[in-house]
Scaffold this active site. Structure first.
Site, mmCIF file in Angstrom:
data_model
loop_
_atom_site.group_PDB
_atom_site.id
_atom_site.type_symbol
_atom_site.label_atom_id
_atom_site.label_comp_id
_atom_site.label_asym_id
_atom_site.label_seq_id
_atom_site.Cartn_x
_atom_site.Cartn_y
_atom_site.Cartn_z
ATOM 1 N N ASP A 103 0.848 -1.175 0.000
ATOM 2 C CA ASP A 103 0.000 0.000 0.000
ATOM 3 C C ASP A 103 0.896 1.242 0.000
ATOM 4 O O ASP A 103 1.726 1.391 -0.882
ATOM 5 C CB ASP A 103 -0.956 -0.065 1.205
ATOM 6 C CG ASP A 103 -1.979 1.043 1.224
ATOM 7 O OD1 ASP A 103 -2.929 0.988 0.419
ATOM 8 O OD2 ASP A 103 -1.823 1.986 2.024
ATOM 9 N N TYR A 204 -2.344 11.379 2.167
ATOM 10 C CA TYR A 204 -3.263 11.568 1.043
ATOM 11 C C TYR A 204 -3.432 13.043 0.695
ATOM 12 O O TYR A 204 -3.582 13.392 -0.477
ATOM 13 C CB TYR A 204 -4.622 10.947 1.378
ATOM 14 C CG TYR A 204 -4.582 9.445 1.421
ATOM 15 C CD1 TYR A 204 -4.699 8.694 0.253
ATOM 16 C CD2 TYR A 204 -4.406 8.775 2.624
ATOM 17 C CE1 TYR A 204 -4.660 7.308 0.287
ATOM 18 C CE2 TYR A 204 -4.355 7.389 2.670
ATOM 19 C CZ TYR A 204 -4.486 6.658 1.497
ATOM 20 O OH TYR A 204 -4.429 5.293 1.525
ATOM 21 N N HIS A 258 -6.895 -6.724 -0.624
ATOM 22 C CA HIS A 258 -5.813 -5.742 -0.525
ATOM 23 C C HIS A 258 -4.781 -6.173 0.504
ATOM 24 O O HIS A 258 -3.595 -5.897 0.361
ATOM 25 C CB HIS A 258 -6.428 -4.390 -0.133
ATOM 26 C CG HIS A 258 -5.447 -3.283 0.008
ATOM 27 N ND1 HIS A 258 -4.846 -2.685 -1.063
ATOM 28 C CD2 HIS A 258 -4.971 -2.640 1.111
ATOM 29 C CE1 HIS A 258 -4.042 -1.719 -0.652
ATOM 30 N NE2 HIS A 258 -4.094 -1.685 0.664
#
Length: 278
Positions: A103, A204, A258
């Site tokens: 990730d 982010y 994921h």
């Protein structure tokens, strides 16, 4: 899990908490976790790697759990994150290391291999897009529908509230044993560290302005492990990587999410050991 030692060190001017296992003179493997985890993302990998003779180091990335949390969005620009890893490798007394990233840890690992290949021996990526593949896929509405949370995370304070109230729901693999109630409690405690929620989401927030990587070519041997039931990333992100990564192997996990290293730890560990020992 192997006997672990935790300590702090300063890398790139930031105090990082790390967990170590394995012989101190073994080949170095650095395990980079993603969002919203911390070093425990790798608890099923640390022991097998250490027992195989590797010196395993799993840091809490800047902003996470027990590591320092610099204020402001620019502190989480991608260039600084990759420089943290290079500095960590050098602070441990090594010139190079095997780098494994999932990730956000994988995004950082891609950037490190592209911009500073001299510090990367072998690269392993788990469910993290190569920057050129990500730019290509973000032109597709299907990927934007899955990436809606990136836009949500640009908002003030609301994403932090969501993480602290509902973050546990994100930690769900296809394997019922991927995350236990105890695991989720440990993650909740990490998110509740002072300043952690904002720092984590600042990754982010920094992405639109500070997330570009100059270059695309990866000149180190690379293994990509991809859980195809990822709800956030399309399986096609693992297609065509040979264009930028000449020495590449891609292994797909049709039944994994994921959180591939938690859904199928035995297979992931065998692939890691085979690749890093070659």
């Amino acid at each position: 899990m192997a006997d672990l030692a935790g300590r702090e060190l300063v890398a790139n001017g930031v105090r990082l908490h790390i967990v170590e296992a394995g012989p101190v003179d073994g080949p170095l493997v650095v395990l980079l976790h993603g969002f919203p985890e911390f070093w425990r993302a790798w608890e099923r990998q640390i022991g097998p790697l250490a027992r195989a003779g590797f010196r395993v180091v799993a840091p809490d990335l800047r902003g996470y759990d027990l590591s320092e949390k610099p204020p402001g969005v620019p502190a989480y620009r991608l260039s600084r994150l990759r420089e943290d890893v290079a500095a960590l490798i050098h602070a441990l007394g090594y010139e190079r290391a095997h780098v494994v990233g999932h990730d956000w840890g994988g995004i950082i690992a891609w950037a490190l291999a592209i911009r500073q290949p001299e510090v990367v021996d072998r690269l392993v990526i788990l469910n993290a897009p190569h920057p050129a593949a990500a730019r290509r896929m973000l032109r597709l509405p299907r990927q934007w529908l899955r990436s809606w949370y990136i836009l949500f995370f640009q908002l003030p304070w609301l994403p932090e509230r969501f993480l602290l109230r509902s973050g546990r729901k994100m930690l769900r693999g296809t394997n019922p044993a991927a995350y236990t109630p105890h695991d989720r409690e440990l993650y909740q405690r990490a998110w509740e560290q002072p300043g952690a929620a904002t720092a984590m989401i600042n990754y982010y927030r920094a992405l639109p302005r500070f997330g570009n990587v100059k270059g695309t070519e990866v000149r180190v041997p690379t293994l990509v492990l991809w859980g195809e039931r990822d709800v956030a990333l399309l399986p096609e992100l693992a297609d065509g990587l040979e264009r930028w990564v000449p020495d590449l192997r891609v292994v797909r996990f049709p039944r994994a999410s994921h959180w591939v290293m938690r859904d199928e730890p035995v297979r992931v560990n065998n692939l890691l050991l085979g690749f890093l020992s070659a």
